[in-house]
Design an enzyme around this catalytic site. Structure first.
Site, PDB file in Angstrom:
ATOM      1  N   GLU A 109       0.839  -1.218   0.000  1.00 11.17           N
ATOM      2  CA  GLU A 109       0.000   0.000   0.000  1.00 11.17           C
ATOM      3  C   GLU A 109       0.868   1.260   0.000  1.00 11.17           C
ATOM      4  OE1 GLU A 109      -2.471  -1.307   3.474  1.00 11.17           O
ATOM      5  OE2 GLU A 109      -4.086  -1.091   2.016  1.00 11.17           O
ATOM      6  N   GLU A 129      -3.986 -10.032   3.692  1.00 10.82           N
ATOM      7  CA  GLU A 129      -5.028  -9.608   4.628  1.00 10.82           C
ATOM      8  C   GLU A 129      -6.124 -10.672   4.766  1.00 10.82           C
ATOM      9  OE1 GLU A 129      -3.405  -7.651   2.591  1.00 10.82           O
ATOM     10  OE2 GLU A 129      -3.015  -5.728   3.538  1.00 10.82           O
TER      11      GLU A 129
HETATM   12  C1  1HE Z   1       6.212  -8.794  12.088  1.00 11.93           C
HETATM   13  C2  1HE Z   1       5.544  -8.592  10.878  1.00 11.93           C
HETATM   14  C3  1HE Z   1       4.343  -7.852  10.893  1.00 11.93           C
HETATM   15  C4  1HE Z   1       7.326  -9.735  10.494  1.00 11.93           C
HETATM   16  N1  1HE Z   1       3.914  -7.376  12.073  1.00 11.93           N
HETATM   17  N2  1HE Z   1       5.745  -8.310  13.249  1.00 11.93           N
HETATM   18  N3  1HE Z   1       1.773  -8.548   7.002  1.00 11.93           N
HETATM   19  C5  1HE Z   1       1.939  -9.872   6.935  1.00 11.93           C
HETATM   20  O1  1HE Z   1       1.042 -10.652   7.121  1.00 11.93           O
HETATM   21  C6  1HE Z   1       3.347 -10.321   6.653  1.00 11.93           C
HETATM   22  C7  1HE Z   1       3.897 -11.087   7.856  1.00 11.93           C
HETATM   23  N4  1HE Z   1       5.333 -11.300   7.721  1.00 11.93           N
HETATM   24  C8  1HE Z   1       5.844 -12.303   6.968  1.00 11.93           C
HETATM   25  O2  1HE Z   1       5.164 -13.008   6.256  1.00 11.93           O
HETATM   26  C9  1HE Z   1       7.335 -12.482   7.059  1.00 11.93           C
HETATM   27  O3  1HE Z   1       7.801 -11.848   8.258  1.00 11.93           O
HETATM   28  C10 1HE Z   1       8.112 -11.879   5.849  1.00 11.93           C
HETATM   29  C11 1HE Z   1       7.826 -12.698   4.589  1.00 11.93           C
HETATM   30  C12 1HE Z   1       7.723 -10.421   5.600  1.00 11.93           C
HETATM   31  C13 1HE Z   1       9.615 -11.905   6.176  1.00 11.93           C
HETATM   32  O4  1HE Z   1      10.009 -13.222   6.557  1.00 11.93           O
HETATM   33  P1  1HE Z   1      11.381 -13.425   7.339  1.00 11.93           P
HETATM   34  O5  1HE Z   1      11.621 -14.916   7.461  1.00 11.93           O
HETATM   35  O6  1HE Z   1      12.440 -12.605   6.739  1.00 11.93           O
HETATM   36  O7  1HE Z   1      11.157 -12.790   8.818  1.00 11.93           O
HETATM   37  P2  1HE Z   1      10.335 -13.402  10.044  1.00 11.93           P
HETATM   38  O8  1HE Z   1      11.203 -14.362  10.794  1.00 11.93           O
HETATM   39  O9  1HE Z   1       9.004 -13.902   9.640  1.00 11.93           O
HETATM   40  O10 1HE Z   1      10.076 -12.096  10.939  1.00 11.93           O
HETATM   41  C14 1HE Z   1      11.109 -11.476  11.695  1.00 11.93           C
HETATM   42  C15 1HE Z   1      10.445 -10.756  12.865  1.00 11.93           C
HETATM   43  O11 1HE Z   1       9.589  -9.743  12.335  1.00 11.93           O
HETATM   44  C16 1HE Z   1       9.531 -11.686  13.662  1.00 11.93           C
HETATM   45  O12 1HE Z   1       9.567 -11.243  15.006  1.00 11.93           O
HETATM   46  P3  1HE Z   1      10.460 -12.001  16.117  1.00 11.93           P
HETATM   47  O13 1HE Z   1      10.271 -11.201  17.356  1.00 11.93           O
HETATM   48  O14 1HE Z   1       9.907 -13.407  16.170  1.00 11.93           O
HETATM   49  O15 1HE Z   1      11.882 -11.975  15.599  1.00 11.93           O
HETATM   50  C17 1HE Z   1       8.176 -11.417  13.084  1.00 11.93           C
HETATM   51  O16 1HE Z   1       7.130 -11.698  13.992  1.00 11.93           O
HETATM   52  C18 1HE Z   1       8.266  -9.936  12.825  1.00 11.93           C
HETATM   53  N5  1HE Z   1       7.301  -9.502  11.815  1.00 11.93           N
HETATM   54  N6  1HE Z   1       6.249  -9.201   9.888  1.00 11.93           N
HETATM   55  C19 1HE Z   1       4.614  -7.606  13.204  1.00 11.93           C
HETATM   56  N7  1HE Z   1       3.655  -7.573   9.787  1.00 11.93           N
HETATM   57  C20 1HE Z   1      -3.191  -0.585   7.176  1.00 11.93           C
HETATM   58  S1  1HE Z   1      -3.783  -2.125   6.866  1.00 11.93           S
HETATM   59  C21 1HE Z   1      -2.487  -3.064   6.244  1.00 11.93           C
HETATM   60  C22 1HE Z   1      -2.805  -4.528   6.456  1.00 11.93           C
HETATM   61  C23 1HE Z   1      -1.588  -5.366   6.358  1.00 11.93           C
HETATM   62  O17 1HE Z   1      -0.483  -4.926   6.171  1.00 11.93           O
HETATM   63  S2  1HE Z   1      -1.877  -7.039   6.573  1.00 11.93           S
HETATM   64  C24 1HE Z   1      -0.355  -7.808   6.190  1.00 11.93           C
HETATM   65  C25 1HE Z   1       0.553  -7.890   7.380  1.00 11.93           C
END
Ligand code: 1HE
Length: 257
Positions: A109, A129
């Protein structure tokens, strides 16, 4: 906490999403900092590039923060994203996106709010989402859908489809695809070029084109003619037109030259 870094290359601002340990997930504090940076960029630069620090451009909404919100806090948060991204899309100067790794959810976005997108070959795009039980809230239904079309966005949201940079380019989600690691330099080069345009022309491109695109043809042509006359009669236009006529300005170059 610096969620957003700000550097300058001459008249181009480099705005860096800087929460790599959370994949640049955007929290409330993050969006407020981005808002402040946009204000500073508008006062100091002629063009801007937004990019992500770490392995990804942006993982979208901070889900850990979002899960604790009430519905009212959620709608207010969405409206803040709209306001801040709206300042980028319809502000004072051209914005370019340098995309790599995940460009996901709210990250897509944000990318859809800038004017020209450069993706490197590592970039991938998703709108998870639907899988998270929520809806887009940072402007994708209005902006990303206009770029790729409602049908493709429906597919991405409904099935969890992830697309690569080449597909994103085919779908008009991005404008350029470059080798891994080259997106930032390419975006800076394009922003540097755009910064040499007449400010009034850039302003008209940013504000008039998307509005005319939302109009019927007859209204759009009328608005176009008014803006054409408004820009053409500016002193800067006169100077630039005379510069070409007196061979002081460059010719249009063939592609690749
Ligand atoms: C997060 C977030 C997040 C990572 N909010 N903490 N977005 C998503 O649904 C995408 C979710 N994220 C992923 O699918 C993956 O993290 C990635 C593909 C982006 C990257 O993967 P990777 O292997 O490099 O990293 P990871 O091990 O998954 O994440 C590293 C840390 O970042 C981990 O935290 P930790 O404390 O366990 O180390 C994750 O929890 C954290 N992290 N993404 C919070 N999104 C205004 S409306 C908009 C609506 C949306 O955007 S919905 C989509 C949300």
């Amino acid at each position: 906490m610096d969620y957003v870094t700000l550097d300058f290359r001459d008249e181009v601002a480099l705005v860096g999403l800087n929460r790599p340990q959370k994949r640049n997930a955007i929290s409330d504090a993050f969006i407020e900092e981005l808002d402040r940076v946009v204000t500073e960029v508008e006062s100091r630069a002629k063009a801007a590039v937004i990019h992500g620090h770490g392995p990804h451009f942006c993982a979208g909404l901070d889900l850990a923060e979002h899960v604790k919100k009430t519905p009212f806090e959620g709608v207010h948060g969405s409206r803040r994203w709209h306001a801040v991204f709206g300042r980028i899309q319809r502000g004072k100067l051209p914005w370019f996106g340098a995309l790599h790794g995940a460009v996901v959810g709210g990250g897509l976005e944000l990318a859809a709010s800038v004017h020209v997108r450069v993706a490197d070959e590592t970039a991938f795009f998703a709108l998870p989402e639907g899988q998270r039980g929520i809806f887009v809230g940072g402007g994708a239904s209005a902006r990303a859908a206009r770029l790729m079309g409602v049908s493709r966005m429906t597919d991405m949201m409904m099935t969890g489809r992830t697309i690569d940079a080449q597909t994103a380019e085919r779908w008009a989600l991005v404008n350029y695809v470059v080798p891994a690691g080259a997106a930032l330099e390419q975006a800076v080069a394009l922003a540097t070029q755009a910064a040499t345009n007449a400010e009034l022309s850039n302003f008209a491109i940013i504000h008039a084109l998307p509005r005319i695109n939302d109009m019927g043809t007859d209204d759009g042509l009328w608005v176009e003619s008014v803006i054409a006359s408004f820009t053409a009669t500016s002193p800067e236009a006169e100077e630039r037109l005379n510069a070409f006529l007196s061979k002081r300005a460059g010719k249009v170059a063939r592609p690749g030259s």
